[in-house]
Design a protein around this motif. Sequence first.
Motif, PDB file in Angstrom:
ATOM      1  N   UNK A 168       0.825  -0.850  -0.197  1.00  9.03           N
ATOM      2  CA  UNK A 168      -0.042   0.064   0.204  1.00  9.03           C
ATOM      3  C   UNK A 168       0.725   1.391   0.301  1.00  9.03           C
ATOM      4  N   UNK A 169       1.968   1.434   0.692  1.00  5.98           N
ATOM      5  CA  UNK A 169       2.797   2.592   0.333  1.00  5.98           C
ATOM      6  C   UNK A 169       3.255   2.533  -0.254  1.00  5.98           C
ATOM      7  N   UNK A 170       3.585   1.724  -1.501  1.00 10.59           N
ATOM      8  CA  UNK A 170       4.358   1.768  -2.543  1.00 10.59           C
ATOM      9  C   UNK A 170       2.839   2.080  -3.614  1.00 10.59           C
ATOM     10  N   UNK A 171       2.404   2.174  -3.176  1.00 14.58           N
ATOM     11  CA  UNK A 171       1.328   2.601  -4.512  1.00 14.58           C
ATOM     12  C   UNK A 171       1.318   4.347  -4.212  1.00 14.58           C
ATOM     13  N   UNK A 172       1.321   3.978  -3.439  1.00 14.96           N
ATOM     14  CA  UNK A 172       1.128   5.708  -2.048  1.00 14.96           C
ATOM     15  C   UNK A 172       2.335   6.374  -2.940  1.00 14.96           C
ATOM     16  N   UNK A 173       3.525   6.183  -2.868  1.00 11.65           N
ATOM     17  CA  UNK A 173       4.845   7.084  -2.665  1.00 11.65           C
ATOM     18  C   UNK A 173       5.609   6.408  -4.334  1.00 11.65           C
ATOM     19  N   UNK A 174       4.858   5.258  -4.111  1.00 14.09           N
ATOM     20  CA  UNK A 174       6.072   4.474  -5.479  1.00 14.09           C
ATOM     21  C   UNK A 174       6.995   4.098  -4.892  1.00 14.09           C
ATOM     22  N   UNK A 175       7.052   2.538  -5.877  1.00 17.36           N
ATOM     23  CA  UNK A 175       8.057   1.155  -4.641  1.00 17.36           C
ATOM     24  C   UNK A 175       9.690   1.789  -5.475  1.00 17.36           C
ATOM     25  N   UNK A 176      10.268   2.595  -6.004  1.00 16.51           N
ATOM     26  CA  UNK A 176      11.657   2.948  -6.046  1.00 16.51           C
ATOM     27  C   UNK A 176      11.527   3.572  -5.210  1.00 16.51           C
ATOM     28  N   UNK A 177      10.892   4.693  -4.515  1.00 11.42           N
ATOM     29  CA  UNK A 177      11.556   5.716  -3.558  1.00 11.42           C
ATOM     30  C   UNK A 177      11.487   4.606  -1.911  1.00 11.42           C
ATOM     31  N   UNK A 178      10.198   3.672  -2.196  1.00 13.20           N
ATOM     32  CA  UNK A 178      10.094   3.128  -0.938  1.00 13.20           C
ATOM     33  C   UNK A 178      11.631   2.264  -0.962  1.00 13.20           C
ATOM     34  N   UNK A 179      12.225   1.229  -1.743  1.00 11.81           N
ATOM     35  CA  UNK A 179      13.134   0.615  -1.498  1.00 11.81           C
ATOM     36  C   UNK A 179      14.435   1.429  -1.839  1.00 11.81           C
ATOM     37  N   UNK A 180      14.517   2.526  -1.724  1.00 13.79           N
ATOM     38  CA  UNK A 180      15.819   3.201  -0.993  1.00 13.79           C
ATOM     39  C   UNK A 180      16.038   2.716   0.165  1.00 13.79           C
ATOM     40  N   UNK A 181      14.616   2.634   0.712  1.00 11.05           N
ATOM     41  CA  UNK A 181      14.755   3.400   2.594  1.00 11.05           C
ATOM     42  C   UNK A 181      13.829   2.010   3.275  1.00 11.05           C
ATOM     43  N   UNK A 182      13.651   1.408   2.534  1.00  9.12           N
ATOM     44  CA  UNK A 182      13.154  -0.290   2.311  1.00  9.12           C
ATOM     45  C   UNK A 182      13.118  -0.692   4.423  1.00  9.12           C
ATOM     46  N   UNK A 183      14.288  -0.588   5.057  1.00  3.68           N
ATOM     47  CA  UNK A 183      14.068  -0.697   6.432  1.00  3.68           C
ATOM     48  C   UNK A 183      13.769  -0.091   7.698  1.00  3.68           C
ATOM     49  N   UNK A 184      13.373   1.523   6.669  1.00  2.00           N
ATOM     50  CA  UNK A 184      13.117   2.341   7.059  1.00  2.00           C
ATOM     51  C   UNK A 184      11.315   2.036   6.965  1.00  2.00           C
ATOM     52  N   UNK A 185      11.024   2.185   5.875  1.00  3.46           N
ATOM     53  CA  UNK A 185       9.394   1.963   5.420  1.00  3.46           C
ATOM     54  C   UNK A 185       8.982   1.075   6.118  1.00  3.46           C
ATOM     55  N   UNK A 186       9.661  -0.236   6.435  1.00  8.07           N
ATOM     56  CA  UNK A 186       9.027  -1.138   6.903  1.00  8.07           C
ATOM     57  C   UNK A 186       8.907  -1.033   8.503  1.00  8.07           C
ATOM     58  N   UNK A 187       9.926   0.052   8.842  1.00  6.89           N
ATOM     59  CA  UNK A 187       9.830   0.222  10.771  1.00  6.89           C
ATOM     60  C   UNK A 187       8.857   1.207  10.446  1.00  6.89           C
ATOM     61  N   UNK A 188       8.356   2.305   9.796  1.00  3.12           N
ATOM     62  CA  UNK A 188       7.203   3.155   9.596  1.00  3.12           C
ATOM     63  C   UNK A 188       5.302   2.440   9.549  1.00  3.12           C
ATOM     64  N   UNK A 189       5.488   1.404   8.978  1.00  2.00           N
ATOM     65  CA  UNK A 189       4.262   0.675   8.641  1.00  2.00           C
ATOM     66  C   UNK A 189       4.092  -0.479   9.699  1.00  2.00           C
TER      67      UNK A 189
END
Length: 290
Positions: A168-189
């Motif tokens: 869901x976060x990827x669809x909202x923000x963009x996968x490329x951007x999430x991949x750059x901060x994957x650990x932080x994105x997982x922690x945010x979820x």
Amino acid sequence: MTNRGTPHFVGRQDQLEQLHRELQQTDKLAICAIAGMGGVGKTELALQYALKYQHNYPGGLCWFPVRGLDLGTQIVNFARTKLGLTIPDELEFNEQVEYCWGHWPEGTALIVLDDVPYFGKDYKNKIEPYLPPAQSRFKVLVTSRQRPGASYRRIDLDVLSPEAALELLCTLVGKERIDKELTEAEALCEWLGYLPLGLELVGRYLDLDQNLTIAKVQKRLEKKKLAAKVLLCPTEQGEMTTQLGVAAAFELSWKELPPEAQQLGCFLSLFAQAPFDWFLVESCVIETED
């Protein structure tokens, strides 16, 4: 029903299919409840179901918000304004509601009662008297934070899985951007408790500023959450951890609105949760300016 729902609907396909099965498994009036905590996506699931299976309901889709409103009055008003029914004035109020159901358009109909705040005695007094008759063509879908008794068909809606939350976060923000901060994105979820509402609020906040990092957003959220936490009594704080995350996300989004939009939001909060004419809002603003 005109709301088209979110285009970012993920992680609930199994529940959609289960919901459809539950509503079809009886030759009498079918009532199925979607139950779960606030922000978990109950209303969105009901909306997505109505949109996906609308061809199954030629008798129409009808959506009634329940919290703070009188269900019977809504049904009578809907029948008059949308169905064009002329309801005899000499009938008692309960009889007027029965008249509406008795003259409902032909075909199977889906009736959604959104955000029912109670079950038990209040439900029996304020909801049950206005339900459709025991006919198989009526399907009633209820959303509520409360869990009804065992006599109801029920789907308990939980938070998203970690994988679905990240999707869901990827669809909202963009996968490329999430991949750059994957650990932080997982922690945010995880910090947001995998709640769809919180994820969508934060995702849209991130989308406003392409240079904003996920780590920085989480620090801002922590500050907002800390401010909200002091308003709770100690016994509430353990139970409200996830809800505080959503409140913090909402506060971030609110701060991004221009002052005029915030003022308008404050004006709108003064109105009841019912349809009203826009000129009432305009007159409110005019009086304030004067």
